[in-house]
Design an enzyme around this catalytic site. Structure first.
Site, PDB file in Angstrom:
ATOM      1  N   LYS A  60       0.833  -1.209   0.000  1.00  0.00           N
ATOM      2  CA  LYS A  60       0.000   0.000   0.000  1.00  0.00           C
ATOM      3  C   LYS A  60       0.868   1.260   0.000  1.00  0.00           C
ATOM      4  O   LYS A  60       0.618   2.194  -0.762  1.00  0.00           O
ATOM      5  CB  LYS A  60      -0.922   0.001   1.231  1.00  0.00           C
ATOM      6  CG  LYS A  60      -2.041  -1.029   1.147  1.00  0.00           C
ATOM      7  CD  LYS A  60      -2.749  -1.230   2.492  1.00  0.00           C
ATOM      8  CE  LYS A  60      -3.742  -2.366   2.430  1.00  0.00           C
ATOM      9  NZ  LYS A  60      -4.341  -2.704   3.734  1.00  0.00           N
ATOM     10  N   GLN A 104      -3.867  -0.863   9.905  1.00  0.00           N
ATOM     11  CA  GLN A 104      -3.884  -2.225   9.368  1.00  0.00           C
ATOM     12  C   GLN A 104      -4.423  -3.207  10.419  1.00  0.00           C
ATOM     13  O   GLN A 104      -3.949  -3.239  11.556  1.00  0.00           O
ATOM     14  CB  GLN A 104      -2.452  -2.629   8.952  1.00  0.00           C
ATOM     15  CG  GLN A 104      -2.348  -3.985   8.308  1.00  0.00           C
ATOM     16  CD  GLN A 104      -3.054  -4.063   6.954  1.00  0.00           C
ATOM     17  OE1 GLN A 104      -3.027  -3.144   6.152  1.00  0.00           O
ATOM     18  NE2 GLN A 104      -3.722  -5.184   6.711  1.00  0.00           N
ATOM     19  N   ASP A 127     -10.135   3.649   4.546  1.00  0.00           N
ATOM     20  CA  ASP A 127     -10.591   2.256   4.471  1.00  0.00           C
ATOM     21  C   ASP A 127     -12.123   2.187   4.462  1.00  0.00           C
ATOM     22  O   ASP A 127     -12.697   1.152   4.142  1.00  0.00           O
ATOM     23  CB  ASP A 127     -10.077   1.463   5.689  1.00  0.00           C
ATOM     24  CG  ASP A 127      -8.978   0.478   5.310  1.00  0.00           C
ATOM     25  OD1 ASP A 127      -8.859   0.153   4.108  1.00  0.00           O
ATOM     26  OD2 ASP A 127      -8.245   0.046   6.210  1.00  0.00           O
TER      27      ASP A 127
END
Ligand code: NAP
Length: 291
Positions: A60, A104, A127
């Protein structure tokens, strides 16, 4: 426009090349924003030493850098306290150079992941896991849409599939994949069925699907006899086989003989997830929201 009664064997929905094209387009948007004095910035927080998480995070942050975004990583060991993570998120919420914050998952067990996700400013929640964003999706309001479901939609649209009026079956009801994807399909006027671990006779349902999405985490759960001929099959699953290879939730070799379209694993949904993360971050920097 292609119909779901496409010729067999299935055409491969190549997420890798669609993601590359998406990133190339995003790079131009980054350049335009930089010229206006805004460099989009993504910050990732990781805690613990889950090897898969480390790979995802590296991919990412690299992808963000490659399209000219500012990208920053905060790595903590598994003993980090919840308070330390919350403090970091609070500082990032206040930092105007940070447009996207990604924590994460999974976090170490002693940390309340929900509390951490809720501490992210919704506008920076790239997200799309914050309740404000999930609620906006449910209500059909503007907000940040979770990356994997958004990537699945782009793949279905890329296939030229007509979605309106079709039966879409989503296997899996997680907050990060199954439920938001079902909402997105519903918004596009599909008739949506969600299956899960307590669904009896799942095969009878999946066989009706014009669009079938598997987001379960069980290798090769979906076999050819569960699939309607010509269906568009999207495989979200990532499973590590005993021989170390990656496999999706769909038995690719048999299902590709029946389906009209199918995503491979790897090289399907995964790369699109990262591309959608970059898009969400760019939209956040531009003061927009994904739609
Ligand atoms: P999750 O939170 O574990 O949810 C799995 C869902 O599958 C649950 O709703 C569960 O039902 C259902 N399920 C489990 N066994 C089943 C069965 N035998 N039949 C029908 N449904 C069953 O997983 P997730 O986070 O949604 O992720 C799903 C998969 O996608 C994983 O392999 C994950 O690694 C992968 N993934 C990939 C990407 C990507 O970018 N490619 C992104 C995110 C996730 P219950 O609710 O009844 O337990």
């Amino acid at each position: 426009m292609l119909d779901c009664a496409a010729s067999m064997p299935a055409q491969i929905l190549d997420g890798k090349s669609l993601a590359a094209a998406t990133r190339a387009a995003l790079k131009h948007r980054v350049e335009a924003l930089v010229q206006r004095g805004v460099r989009p910035g993504l910050t990732v927080i990781i805690a613990g030493d889950n090897p898969a998480s480390k790979v995802y995070v590296r991919n990412k942050t690299l992808a963000a850098k490659e399209i000219g975004m500012r990208s920053e990583l905060f790595e903590y060991n598994k003993d980090v306290s919840e308070a330390q993570i919350l403090q970091r998120v609070a500082a990032l919420n206040d930092n105007r150079e940070v447009h996207g914050i990604l924590v994460q998952l999974p976090l170490p067990r002693h940390i309340d992941s929900a509390r951490v996700l809720e501490s992210i400013a919704p506008a920076k929640d790239v997200d799309g896991f914050h309740q404000a964003n999930l609620g906006a999706l449910m209500a059909g309001r503007p907000g940040v849409v979770p990356c994997t479901p958004l990537g699945c939609m782009r793949l279905i649209e890329h296939a030229g599939m007509q979605i309106a009026g079709r039966h879409a079956v989503v296997i899996g009801r997680s907050n990060i994949v199954g439920k938001p994807l079902a909402m997105l399909l519903l918004q596009k006027d599909a008739t949506v069925t969600i299956c899960h671990s307590k669904t009896p006779s799942i095969e009878a349902i999946t066989k009706q699907a014009d669009i079938l999405v598997a987001a379960v985490g069980r290798a090769k759960l979906v076999t050819a006899r569960m699939v309607k001929p010509g269906a568009c099959v999207i495989d979200v699953g990532i499973n590590r086989l005993p021989d170390g290879k990656l496999a999706g939730d769909v038995d690719f070799d048999s299902v590709k003989e029946v389906a009209g379209w199918i995503t491979p694993v790897p090289g399907g949904v995964g790369p699109m997830t990262i591309a959608m993360l970059l898009e969400n971050c760019l939209n956040a920097a531009a003061g927009e929201s994904a739609s």
